[in-house]
Write a protein that holds these residues in place. Structure first.
Motif, PDB file in Angstrom:
ATOM      1  N   UNK A  52     -75.402  29.021  -5.398  1.00 23.05           N
ATOM      2  CA  UNK A  52     -74.139  28.378  -5.121  1.00 23.05           C
ATOM      3  C   UNK A  52     -73.045  29.537  -5.288  1.00 23.05           C
ATOM      4  N   UNK A  53     -73.235  30.571  -6.180  1.00 15.05           N
ATOM      5  CA  UNK A  53     -72.232  31.788  -6.141  1.00 15.05           C
ATOM      6  C   UNK A  53     -72.189  32.476  -5.025  1.00 15.05           C
ATOM      7  N   UNK A  54     -72.995  32.416  -3.998  1.00 19.17           N
ATOM      8  CA  UNK A  54     -72.887  33.222  -3.059  1.00 19.17           C
ATOM      9  C   UNK A  54     -71.747  32.910  -2.260  1.00 19.17           C
TER      10      UNK A  54
ATOM     11  N   UNK B  76     -75.214  45.668 -13.540  1.00 21.67           N
ATOM     12  CA  UNK B  76     -74.939  45.436 -12.016  1.00 21.67           C
ATOM     13  C   UNK B  76     -76.251  44.460 -11.594  1.00 21.67           C
ATOM     14  N   UNK B  77     -77.345  45.221 -11.764  1.00 21.58           N
ATOM     15  CA  UNK B  77     -78.598  44.410 -11.765  1.00 21.58           C
ATOM     16  C   UNK B  77     -78.755  43.010 -11.941  1.00 21.58           C
ATOM     17  N   UNK B  78     -78.430  42.823 -13.083  1.00 23.43           N
ATOM     18  CA  UNK B  78     -78.562  41.482 -13.721  1.00 23.43           C
ATOM     19  C   UNK B  78     -77.750  40.378 -13.000  1.00 23.43           C
ATOM     20  N   UNK B  79     -76.546  40.848 -12.725  1.00 20.87           N
ATOM     21  CA  UNK B  79     -75.400  40.004 -12.105  1.00 20.87           C
ATOM     22  C   UNK B  79     -76.038  39.629 -10.504  1.00 20.87           C
ATOM     23  N   UNK B  80     -76.475  40.561  -9.740  1.00 20.43           N
ATOM     24  CA  UNK B  80     -76.966  40.241  -8.607  1.00 20.43           C
ATOM     25  C   UNK B  80     -78.306  39.523  -8.731  1.00 20.43           C
ATOM     26  N   UNK B  81     -79.212  39.545  -9.477  1.00 20.97           N
ATOM     27  CA  UNK B  81     -80.338  38.686  -9.570  1.00 20.97           C
ATOM     28  C   UNK B  81     -79.697  37.397  -9.952  1.00 20.97           C
ATOM     29  N   UNK B  82     -78.644  37.067 -10.864  1.00 22.24           N
ATOM     30  CA  UNK B  82     -77.931  35.757 -10.934  1.00 22.24           C
ATOM     31  C   UNK B  82     -77.694  35.217  -9.568  1.00 22.24           C
ATOM     32  N   UNK B  83     -77.631  35.863  -8.663  1.00 18.08           N
ATOM     33  CA  UNK B  83     -77.149  35.323  -7.213  1.00 18.08           C
ATOM     34  C   UNK B  83     -78.429  34.314  -6.973  1.00 18.08           C
ATOM     35  N   UNK B  84     -79.571  35.086  -6.999  1.00 12.30           N
ATOM     36  CA  UNK B  84     -80.725  34.192  -6.724  1.00 12.30           C
ATOM     37  C   UNK B  84     -81.140  33.143  -7.367  1.00 12.30           C
TER      38      UNK B  84
ATOM     39  N   UNK C 277     -71.141  40.819   7.411  1.00 12.17           N
ATOM     40  CA  UNK C 277     -71.059  39.541   7.069  1.00 12.17           C
ATOM     41  C   UNK C 277     -71.963  38.851   6.137  1.00 12.17           C
ATOM     42  N   UNK C 278     -72.655  39.934   5.477  1.00  9.58           N
ATOM     43  CA  UNK C 278     -73.673  39.609   4.551  1.00  9.58           C
ATOM     44  C   UNK C 278     -73.334  40.368   3.067  1.00  9.58           C
ATOM     45  N   UNK C 279     -72.013  40.226   2.685  1.00 13.44           N
ATOM     46  CA  UNK C 279     -71.551  41.130   1.449  1.00 13.44           C
ATOM     47  C   UNK C 279     -71.717  40.040   0.254  1.00 13.44           C
ATOM     48  N   UNK C 280     -72.229  40.352  -0.950  1.00 13.89           N
ATOM     49  CA  UNK C 280     -72.260  39.442  -1.956  1.00 13.89           C
ATOM     50  C   UNK C 280     -70.655  39.064  -2.505  1.00 13.89           C
ATOM     51  N   UNK C 281     -70.686  38.084  -2.973  1.00 14.32           N
ATOM     52  CA  UNK C 281     -69.284  37.517  -3.382  1.00 14.32           C
ATOM     53  C   UNK C 281     -68.481  38.614  -4.283  1.00 14.32           C
ATOM     54  N   UNK C 282     -67.151  38.538  -4.091  1.00 14.42           N
ATOM     55  CA  UNK C 282     -66.202  39.635  -4.500  1.00 14.42           C
ATOM     56  C   UNK C 282     -66.236  39.299  -6.521  1.00 14.42           C
TER      57      UNK C 282
ATOM     58  N   UNK D 272     -80.612  56.401 -10.002  1.00 16.73           N
ATOM     59  CA  UNK D 272     -80.961  55.404  -9.121  1.00 16.73           C
ATOM     60  C   UNK D 272     -81.749  54.404  -9.732  1.00 16.73           C
ATOM     61  N   UNK D 273     -81.536  53.131  -9.629  1.00 13.00           N
ATOM     62  CA  UNK D 273     -82.532  52.017 -10.023  1.00 13.00           C
ATOM     63  C   UNK D 273     -83.084  51.452  -9.094  1.00 13.00           C
ATOM     64  N   UNK D 274     -84.277  51.667  -8.600  1.00 14.49           N
ATOM     65  CA  UNK D 274     -85.059  51.100  -7.347  1.00 14.49           C
ATOM     66  C   UNK D 274     -85.587  49.860  -7.884  1.00 14.49           C
ATOM     67  N   UNK D 275     -85.273  48.908  -7.271  1.00 11.31           N
ATOM     68  CA  UNK D 275     -85.931  47.579  -7.319  1.00 11.31           C
ATOM     69  C   UNK D 275     -85.430  46.632  -6.327  1.00 11.31           C
ATOM     70  N   UNK D 276     -86.410  45.693  -5.810  1.00 11.12           N
ATOM     71  CA  UNK D 276     -86.011  44.907  -4.717  1.00 11.12           C
ATOM     72  C   UNK D 276     -84.904  43.861  -5.165  1.00 11.12           C
ATOM     73  N   UNK D 277     -83.913  43.799  -4.504  1.00 18.93           N
ATOM     74  CA  UNK D 277     -82.901  42.957  -4.813  1.00 18.93           C
ATOM     75  C   UNK D 277     -82.393  41.987  -3.649  1.00 18.93           C
ATOM     76  N   UNK D 278     -81.897  40.600  -4.076  1.00 16.48           N
ATOM     77  CA  UNK D 278     -81.457  39.679  -3.317  1.00 16.48           C
ATOM     78  C   UNK D 278     -80.369  40.051  -2.569  1.00 16.48           C
ATOM     79  N   UNK D 279     -80.126  41.230  -1.914  1.00 17.74           N
ATOM     80  CA  UNK D 279     -79.168  41.587  -1.047  1.00 17.74           C
ATOM     81  C   UNK D 279     -79.429  41.580   0.459  1.00 17.74           C
ATOM     82  N   UNK D 280     -78.276  41.293   1.489  1.00 17.98           N
ATOM     83  CA  UNK D 280     -78.968  41.417   2.885  1.00 17.98           C
ATOM     84  C   UNK D 280     -78.309  42.614   3.524  1.00 17.98           C
ATOM     85  N   UNK D 281     -77.300  43.312   2.838  1.00 18.05           N
ATOM     86  CA  UNK D 281     -76.644  44.550   3.320  1.00 18.05           C
ATOM     87  C   UNK D 281     -76.641  45.590   2.308  1.00 18.05           C
ATOM     88  N   UNK D 282     -76.427  46.731   2.760  1.00 19.57           N
ATOM     89  CA  UNK D 282     -76.072  47.716   2.115  1.00 19.57           C
ATOM     90  C   UNK D 282     -74.782  48.074   1.784  1.00 19.57           C
TER      91      UNK D 282
END
Length: 231
Positions: free
Chosen positions: A227-229, A215-223, A143-148, A92-102
């Motif tokens: 526009x990638x969202x 994976x964390x780095x790519x998710x943080x890039x969303x923030x 309705x809140x999935x990150x982009x494919x 587990x990598x616990x960290x706040x991430x810019x995701x709105x869904x699990x």
């Protein structure tokens, strides 16, 4: 004479019970010692590593790897419907991430995974292209999935056949993989389900640590690139 025989029998039974109690106590101490050492080799991967002993269970390891805090747990699964008892490792990598869904990706789901909340998520949807055919995806908000474009490159996590689950949530990330199964012969004959007698090699952990960091780095890039969202 009869009383003497009964006395001897009682004494022998008493001695047998004492011997059994001693052997049971020794076996319990040996088991706990082996379990405490299970994550010992992996501790060398982390800065400020901490092994938390948990009586009767495997220890919990946490520390920093490549600057990221990780939590490592070993969870035995001895449910009787399984072909063989198994030992799962949760990375587990616990960290706040810019995701709105699990999002919970699970392969070969049995419906009862003691290490997972997969079945509690309300919506099951098709996973993105590239994930295994037997992979299922559940979420608490479709309705809140990150982009494919973020998810598809990380489908390779399941190239390791031991990987069972990948979880993405606003609170962090997790990979669950199969570390060990009970010896088939000993289990079928003696019902011996002992697991974790041999420490987990650190090489079995490194790829999963690196995968979650990536994976964390790519998710943080969303923030950083909103526009990638909409991709």
């Amino acid at each position: 004479m009869e009383n003497l025989g009964l006395g001897i029998l009682s004494a022998l039974l008493g001695i047998g019970m004492v011997v059994l109690a001693v052997l049971t106590h020794r076996a319990s101490r040996t088991r706990q010692s082996l379990r405490h050492a299970y994550l010992g080799d992996c501790a060398g991967l982390f800065d400020n590593a901490r092994l938390a002993a948990i009586p009767g269970r495997f220890p919990r390891l946490n520390g920093h790897y490549r600057g990221h805090l990780f939590d490592i747990q070993a969870v035995p699964d001895t449910l009787t419907f399984r072909k063989l008892p198994a030992l799962w490792v949760l990375v587990t990598l616990p960290a706040p991430l810019p995701l709105r869904a699990t999002l919970d990706f699970m392969v070969r789901s049995t419906g009862i995974e003691p290490f997972s909340n997969f079945q509690t998520l309300p919506d099951q949807i098709a996973p993105p292209p590239g994930f295994p055919e037997d992979c299922r995806l559940r979420t608490d908000d479709p309705t809140e999935l990150p982009p494919q474009s973020v998810l598809i490159p990380h489908a390779a996590i399941f190239d390791d056949p031991r990987v069972k689950e990948l979880v993405l949530s606003p609170k962090g990330l997790r990979i669950t993989f199969l570390a060990e199964e009970a010896n088939r012969g000993r289990y079928l004959i003696f019902r011996d389900a002992e697991l974790g007698a041999v420490p987990l090699p650190r090489r079995d952990l490194v790829a999963h640590l690196d995968a979650l960091v990536s994976l964390k780095a790519d998710i943080l890039d969303l923030e950083a690139a909103p526009e990638r969202k909409s991709a």
